[in-house]
Scaffold this active site. Structure first.
Site, short mmCIF file in Angstrom:
data_model
loop_
_atom_site.label_atom_id
_atom_site.label_comp_id
_atom_site.label_asym_id
_atom_site.label_seq_id
_atom_site.Cartn_x
_atom_site.Cartn_y
_atom_site.Cartn_z
N ALA A 10 4.11 -0.66 4.69
CA ALA A 10 3.51 -1.31 3.53
C ALA A 10 2.24 -2.01 3.96
CB ALA A 10 4.47 -2.33 2.91
N CYS A 11 1.18 -1.82 3.17
CA CYS A 11 -0.07 -2.54 3.40
C CYS A 11 -0.42 -3.34 2.15
CB CYS A 11 -1.20 -1.58 3.77
SG CYS A 11 -1.70 -0.46 2.44
N PRO A 12 -1.33 -4.30 2.23
CA PRO A 12 -1.60 -5.16 1.08
C PRO A 12 -2.00 -4.43 -0.19
CG PRO A 12 -2.51 -6.13 3.06
CD PRO A 12 -2.02 -4.77 3.45
#
Length: 458
Positions: A10-12
């Site tokens: 997961a990334c921002p």
């Protein structure tokens, strides 16, 4: 029986890093013949979500994430936790580390649970992670709202002022609703990242107060952290009889945390932060050409420095937050500078193909698509393989693009979309010069990299 590994990425923004990390892990696992399942938590939602049985049967879990991924699910399991970019750069190493972990036995399960809780608590203390959780949940509202506002300008830049028209309806949806929710959602999910569910209500209320007071995105960030830590403190230290423990999350903590956060925002924090935001807005709107160019250079270089990492996201968050204050220049500079690195690398592979391997030339084709889509992460494969030549080159190109965008007075009302928002009437101010800024940075990146690089094999 082979040890099975689970991984969650997961990334921002939930766009590039999330899926690039998942692909890298899956590819490395296939090469090593390691059973793996990768859960992605991206912009489209959760995909390949783990079941309780899969978690129970897994030997270890790799958490490659810069936002909250509900790590409480993995209590008692060996966890390898890294930033999402690490899974792109070193997937094989993460798999080896996960395999080397000792599985939790029944005898030490409670000990593992306590250790896992301590690790989660420590990880939640990171301000960057909390901020990025807020930003990632706010971003869909900003994108949808910005694009709807831009679409309303198709009918004329002031057509929305006539009540009852379609343009007015688009503006009400985009500006009156989506943008109005931007700061409360930012604050609410910062608080949620810190204190989990008990932090959500006080965070949302604190963010709404920041918006009403005029403290803007800066007030929302402060409200989010304040609400989160107040709720966490109350959750940790309020003790009640067992029969009344259920009242804590639904009555006691929301009441006290919301009241404390709200009173502090109204009587202590709100007005000083409003004064800071008003001063920043006035300064940005009155920038002379020299100061505008310097700001563009700084924002542009930040966008290229780590290609979607913390520095990149700091510049992007700054620009997105200013949209709510009707300041559109930094957003234009940030998006243009974020498009330049992959586009410049693609152009470099065309201009000097002998200086790149076949794999890099193929990656260049993909980078061109990512570049026009404003996905800076398309530059990562090149930077990982040759950082000392690639990173200075893309920073130079992006700094030039950011500087030119600010110098030309370009503006952007939509915070994402790359080249696909450019045709929308009035979405971009100074469109021709804005396109020129992107082309100039792309060319500088390509030329500089080709000067620094040597032919393959030398």
């Amino acid at each position: 029986m082979k040890k099975k590994i689970l991984a969650v990425t997961a990334c921002p923004t939930g766009v590039a890093h999330t899926y690039m990390a998942a692909e890298s892990l899956a590819k490395a696992a296939k090469e090593k013949d390691i059973p793996i399942k990768v859960e992605t938590r991206g912009a489209v939602g959760v995909e390949n979500e783990f079941t309780e049985q899969e978690i129970a049967e897994a030997h270890a879990i790799i958490v490659a994430a810069d936002t909250d991924v509900l790590e409480s699910r993995f209590a008692g399991k060996p966890v390898v936790k890294v930033p999402v970019a690490q899974a792109i750069k070193n997937p094989a190493g993460l798999l080896e580390e996960a395999l080397s972990k000792e599985a939790a036995s029944a005898g030490d399960y409670l000990k593992q649970v306590e250790q896992s809780k301590a690790q989660r608590s420590a990880s939640r203390s990171g301000a960057y992670k909390h901020l990025m959780t807020g930003v990632s949940n706010m971003l869909p509202l900003v994108v949808a709202g910005g694009l709807l506002i831009a679409l309303s300008f198709i009918f004329g830049i002031e057509a929305f002022k006539e009540k009852g028209t379609f343009a007015a309806a688009l503006m009400d949806i985009g500006g009156g609703a989506a943008f109005a929710l931007m700061v409360p959602i930012l604050a609410g999910f910062i608080a949620f990242s810190i204190a989990e569910k008990p932090g959500l209500a006080p965070g949302l209320v604190g963010g709404m107060l920041a918006s009403q007071i005029g403290a803007g995105f800066l007030g929302g960030i402060i409200a989010g952290f304040l609400a989160g830590y107040v709720a966490k403190l109350l959750k940790d230290y309020i003790k009640m009889p067992k029969n009344f423990e259920g009242l804590k999350p639904i009555l006691i903590i929301p009441l006290l945390a919301t009241g404390i956060t709200g009173l502090l925002m109204i009587y202590v924090i709100g007005e000083p932060v409003k004064a800071i935001m008003d001063g920043l807005t006035v300064w940005l709107k009155s920038l002379g050409s020299t100061n505008a160019v310097l700001l563009g250079i700084l924002l542009g270089a930040m966008m290229a420095f780590d290609m979607g990492g913390p520095v990149n996201k700091a510049a992007y968050t700054f620009a997105v937050g200013l949209l709510a204050s009707d300041v559109y220049g930094p957003m234009a500079a940030v998006m243009a500078a974020g498009m330049t690195p992959p586009l410049g690398l693609w152009l470099a592979t065309l201009l000097s193909p002998k200086k790149f391997t076949k794999e890099e030339r193929d990656a260049g084709k993909a980078a061109s698509v990512l570049g026009i889509s404003f996905i800076t992460e398309g530059a990562i494969p090149f930077a990982a393989g040759d950082p000392f030549r690639v990173i200075p080159s893309i920073m130079a190109g992006s700094a030039l693009t950011g500087a030119l965008s600010m110098l030309f007075g370009a503006t952007l009302r939509a915070p994402h979309g790359g080249i696909f928002v450019l045709p929308i009437p009035n979405a971009v101010g100074q469109l021709a010069l804005y396109a020129l800024a992107i082309v100039a940075g792309t060319v500088v990146t390509a030329i500089m990299l080709n000067i620094l690089k040597k032919p393959v094999g030398n």
